[in-house]
Write a protein that holds these residues in place. Structure first.
Motif, PDB file in Angstrom:
ATOM      1  N   ASP A  61       5.436  41.265 138.653  1.00  0.00           N
ATOM      2  CA  ASP A  61       4.874  40.397 137.843  1.00  0.00           C
ATOM      3  C   ASP A  61       4.062  41.195 136.905  1.00  0.00           C
ATOM      4  O   ASP A  61       2.656  40.428 136.484  1.00  0.00           O
ATOM      5  CB  ASP A  61       4.401  38.900 138.089  1.00  0.00           C
ATOM      6  N   ARG A  62       3.762  42.613 136.632  1.00  0.00           N
ATOM      7  CA  ARG A  62       3.118  43.336 136.048  1.00  0.00           C
ATOM      8  C   ARG A  62       3.744  44.233 134.965  1.00  0.00           C
ATOM      9  O   ARG A  62       4.477  45.091 135.462  1.00  0.00           O
ATOM     10  CB  ARG A  62       2.168  44.122 137.160  1.00  0.00           C
ATOM     11  N   VAL A  63       3.290  44.267 133.791  1.00  0.00           N
ATOM     12  CA  VAL A  63       3.829  45.127 132.710  1.00  0.00           C
ATOM     13  C   VAL A  63       2.719  45.781 132.021  1.00  0.00           C
ATOM     14  O   VAL A  63       1.801  45.175 131.592  1.00  0.00           O
ATOM     15  CB  VAL A  63       4.780  44.407 131.974  1.00  0.00           C
ATOM     16  N   HIS A  64       2.819  47.364 132.242  1.00  0.00           N
ATOM     17  CA  HIS A  64       1.968  48.009 131.544  1.00  0.00           C
ATOM     18  C   HIS A  64       2.115  48.183 129.968  1.00  0.00           C
ATOM     19  O   HIS A  64       3.516  48.381 129.871  1.00  0.00           O
ATOM     20  CB  HIS A  64       1.561  49.398 132.129  1.00  0.00           C
ATOM     21  N   VAL A  65       1.400  48.018 129.024  1.00  0.00           N
ATOM     22  CA  VAL A  65       1.594  48.072 127.716  1.00  0.00           C
ATOM     23  C   VAL A  65       0.944  49.252 126.961  1.00  0.00           C
ATOM     24  O   VAL A  65      -0.302  49.227 126.992  1.00  0.00           O
ATOM     25  CB  VAL A  65       1.494  46.752 126.834  1.00  0.00           C
ATOM     26  N   SER A  66       1.393  50.034 126.174  1.00  0.00           N
ATOM     27  CA  SER A  66       0.855  51.069 125.636  1.00  0.00           C
ATOM     28  C   SER A  66       1.502  51.569 124.223  1.00  0.00           C
ATOM     29  O   SER A  66       2.309  50.908 123.884  1.00  0.00           O
ATOM     30  CB  SER A  66       0.584  52.318 126.606  1.00  0.00           C
ATOM     31  N   GLY A  67       0.783  52.557 123.507  1.00  0.00           N
ATOM     32  CA  GLY A  67       1.665  53.069 122.318  1.00  0.00           C
ATOM     33  C   GLY A  67       1.213  52.456 121.262  1.00  0.00           C
ATOM     34  O   GLY A  67       1.991  52.806 120.083  1.00  0.00           O
ATOM     35  N   ALA A  68       0.298  51.379 120.926  1.00  0.00           N
ATOM     36  CA  ALA A  68       0.134  50.958 119.733  1.00  0.00           C
ATOM     37  C   ALA A  68      -0.798  51.856 118.710  1.00  0.00           C
ATOM     38  O   ALA A  68      -1.615  52.599 119.267  1.00  0.00           O
ATOM     39  CB  ALA A  68      -0.677  49.598 119.840  1.00  0.00           C
ATOM     40  N   ARG A  69      -0.584  51.714 117.639  1.00  0.00           N
ATOM     41  CA  ARG A  69      -1.154  52.721 116.664  1.00  0.00           C
ATOM     42  C   ARG A  69      -1.459  51.791 115.395  1.00  0.00           C
ATOM     43  O   ARG A  69      -1.048  50.805 115.143  1.00  0.00           O
ATOM     44  CB  ARG A  69      -0.403  53.825 116.246  1.00  0.00           C
ATOM     45  N   GLY A  70      -2.467  52.262 114.604  1.00  0.00           N
ATOM     46  CA  GLY A  70      -3.158  51.378 113.465  1.00  0.00           C
ATOM     47  C   GLY A  70      -3.555  52.251 112.491  1.00  0.00           C
ATOM     48  O   GLY A  70      -3.817  53.459 112.529  1.00  0.00           O
ATOM     49  N   ARG A  71      -3.723  51.697 111.350  1.00  0.00           N
ATOM     50  CA  ARG A  71      -4.443  52.338 110.191  1.00  0.00           C
ATOM     51  C   ARG A  71      -5.225  51.281 109.344  1.00  0.00           C
ATOM     52  O   ARG A  71      -5.059  50.056 109.945  1.00  0.00           O
ATOM     53  CB  ARG A  71      -3.379  52.937 109.478  1.00  0.00           C
ATOM     54  N   SER A  72      -5.776  51.670 108.092  1.00  0.00           N
ATOM     55  CA  SER A  72      -6.617  50.783 107.505  1.00  0.00           C
ATOM     56  C   SER A  72      -6.117  49.416 107.163  1.00  0.00           C
ATOM     57  O   SER A  72      -4.852  49.546 106.614  1.00  0.00           O
ATOM     58  CB  SER A  72      -7.196  51.469 106.287  1.00  0.00           C
ATOM     59  N   PRO A  73      -6.893  48.528 107.360  1.00  0.00           N
ATOM     60  CA  PRO A  73      -6.406  47.140 106.717  1.00  0.00           C
ATOM     61  C   PRO A  73      -6.461  46.951 105.446  1.00  0.00           C
ATOM     62  O   PRO A  73      -6.912  47.973 104.582  1.00  0.00           O
ATOM     63  CB  PRO A  73      -7.527  46.125 107.185  1.00  0.00           C
TER      64      PRO A  73
END
Length: 622
Positions: free
Chosen positions: A293-305
């Motif tokens: 019951d543990r999931v590691h989440v990574s890899g999100a990226r973003g740019r200007s709103p």
């Protein structure tokens, strides 16, 4: 700075179980309790409540069923609370909360975020010629509510000022998680990757138990714990990564499947998910099971709103009425359809005699006859169904005529007609959604705490970063490994399996747009899904729903595809006459879509060797 900030979400909608906050406060070991109560429909309901009583217009459950019984424990454990329970009247919510705290003998500072209510600006927007962002329609004459989706920095400012409880009106759902992370880790408006990652954490937990095994495709994996579902906890780090878990000893399941299904829920283009604080790119998000019951989440990226807030207005558009009844016996589906048409025809005739126009819209659905499957229905011979008739009209009087003509069908129409539910249907107001964009510079936002007002400037973004201007990140090339040749003997036969053998999915809504996320069970299945699930084939399978265009977006990190069915919900929300107005069942319906695969995949040792559904090999041939 804390190394890990634990944020638990105790409510995914107004009416969620009060057990969620209780469970998280008492057994979750959390730093923050967040609660998401608002939806477009909820805003219109709250606006009507406030119009009747000046001290209403907020999610009253938050005060009476969450804070009243838990105030002392929250204070003792120094848990901070962030919620959009303020609705259209956060000041009234604050005052009710203050009374509860006084009675409980606790001293907790309450902050209110203001600025989302734009009802005072409606004539300015009308003069500016504001248009609906999807349909291009003009602003309606009378508006019930109009609220901007604010971001997370006002919440962070309230926490910076020492707030124990932060009350907002309308904000994006994920902001109630991103705000605490900005406060704890000192993230700036220009930290786009981090803001995207924090928004992803908020998106995963915002619907409560949907991320911990609720409504998953493979439902048997979590069914044993449905009576004690664990609410989600995001353990967040300063680098933007987080692990999703739930309180020990609770039911449900946290796995890449449960988290993945929630990530694709109610998202459009995963490379350009526009939020007030950041434009998110979640195409490369990775999920890793790191423990039970543990999931590691990574890899999100973003740019200007972008430089705009999305604004949701609601307005009245006549009335609706609906009724259900049971029909049993041979030919039940055909009898039900015939009864529905006859009731509508008789009502229309009587309305015309009274000088009234016909219905604005009608809907007949035979539940148990697989009306939701359209031409793919396999239940035309069902012997027990429920007939649902829904109608819309500008006049209450016309719908009262319709209501009077329901019960006479019991003696004038099909034998086996019984089980009328809810008595004679009463007309109910139809509330429609009108979405548009408003420049952030014209929407002042502030925080009030301890009698002081703190202005909060929104990130105005860069026009060049607006996805409407065509800026999109490069997509990953398809790197899914190839499946082995169908068979060493050269067997080229083809078998047909339902989509659920290859994928799982989740569906939801944004106004009148249905979103269906489809996630491959194995990376090797992605090329097959890409070929089988085109906008045309999905649109054809769901043609009874999809009245507008169908879009497909690839989601490489999750081995997934996201589909948007425009004009797919009959108006959406309570404007829709459908039994499923928010498209919650659409993914499950699509899971039965037939997909062609090599027949060798179903033999022992093949990637679908465990697929046992009867008829899976039908259609096999040379």
């Amino acid at each position: 700075m804390k190394e890990i900030v634990r944020i638990g979400c105790g409510a995914g909608f107004w009416g969620d179980s009060p057990d969620g906050p209780r469970q998280l406060v008492r057994a979750g070991g959390i730093d923050y309790l967040v609660l998401d109560y608002l939806a477009e429909i909820t805003m219109s309901i709250l606006a009507r409540m406030k119009a009747k009583r000046a001290d209403l217009g907020y999610a009253t459950d938050f005060v009476t069923m969450v804070m009243q019984p838990l105030a002392r424990e929250i204070a003792a454990k120094r848990i901070r609370v962030v919620t959009n329970a303020g609705g259209v009247n956060p000041e009234a919510c604050r005052d009710a909360l203050a009374a509860v705290f006084k009675a409980a003998g606790v001293d907790l500072k309450i902050a209110v975020v203001r600025g989302d209510d734009l009802s005072g600006r409606i004539e300015d927007y009308r003069r500016d010629g504001v248009r609906e962002m999807f349909s291009g329609a003009a602003l309606p004459e009378r508006i019930a509510s109009v609220n901007a989706y604010l971001g997370a920095f006002p919440i962070a400012a309230a926490l910076d000022a020492g707030a124990d409880i932060v009350l907002t009106g309308r904000c994006v759902d994920s902001a109630i998680v991103l705000g605490p992370l900005i406060h704890e880790f000192g993230w700036k408006q220009s930290d786009y990757d981090l803001l995207s990652a924090g928004s992803l954490a908020g998106h995963v937990v915002e619907c409560g138990t949907q991320a911990t095994g609720g409504i998953i495709t493979d439902w048997r994996d979590a069914a044993a714990g449905w009576d004690n579902m664990g609410f989600p906890i995001a353990e967040c780090r300063a680098d933007g990564t987080f692990e999703l878990t739930k309180p020990a000893g609770t039911g449900g399941l946290v796995s890449p499947m449960t988290v993945g299904e929630q990530i694709v829920y109610e998202v459009g283009d995963p490379a350009a998910y526009v939020l007030p604080d950041v434009t998110c790119d979640w195409t490369r998000v990775k999920l890793e099971q790191t423990g039970k019951d543990r999931v590691h989440v990574s890899g999100a990226r973003g740019r200007s709103p972008t430089g705009s807030f999305k604004v949701s207005a609601t307005y009245a558009d006549g009335y609706r009425a609906a009724v259900t009844m049971m029909i049993a016996g041979r030919d039940a589906v055909e009898k039900a359809e015939t009864v529905g048409k006859a009731i509508l025809a008789r009502s229309t005739s009587l309305m015309q005699e009274a000088g009234l126009p016909g219905f604005s819209e009608t809907s007949i659905e035979v539940l148990g006859g697989e009306a939701s499957y359209g031409r793919s229905s396999r239940a035309r011979t069902s012997r027990e169904v429920v007939l649902k008739i829904a109608v819309r009209h500008p006049s209450k009087e016309a719908l009262q005529i319709f209501g009077r003509e329901i019960y006479p069908a019991a003696t004038a129409m099909a034998q086996g007609l019984t089980g009328f539910a809810g008595g004679r249907p009463e007309p109910q107001p139809v509330v429609r959604l009108f979405s548009f964009l408003a420049q952030k510079g014209g929407v002042p936002v502030e925080v009030e705490i301890d009698g002081k007002t703190i202005p909060v400037a929104a990130s105005l973004g860069s026009p060049a970063a607006s996805p409407e201007r065509g800026e999109k990140p490069d997509r990953d090339a398809d790197t899914a490994p190839s499946l082995p040749a169908p068979d060493e003997t050269g067997d080229q036969r083809i078998a047909t399996v339902p989509l659920v053998a290859l994928a799982h999915g989740r569906s939801g809504d944004k106004g009148d747009i249905a979103n269906i996320g489809v996630l491959a069970r194995r990376p090797e299945f992605v090329p097959v899904l890409r070929q089988a699930l085109t906008p045309d084939t999905v649109g054809a399978y769901l043609a009874h729903f999809a009245k507008g265009k169908v879009e497909r977006y690839e989601w490489p990190g999750l081995d997934a595809f996201n589909f948007l069915l425009h004009e797919g919900l009959g108006g959406g929300g309570i404007a829709s006459l459908r039994h499923d107005p928010q498209g919650k069942a659409m993914a499950q319906i699509l899971m039965d879509m037939p997909v062609s695969v090599p027949a060798a995949w179903l033999v022992p040792g093949g990637p679908l060797a465990g697929w046992k559904e009867q008829g899976a090999m039908q259609g096999a041939g040379k």
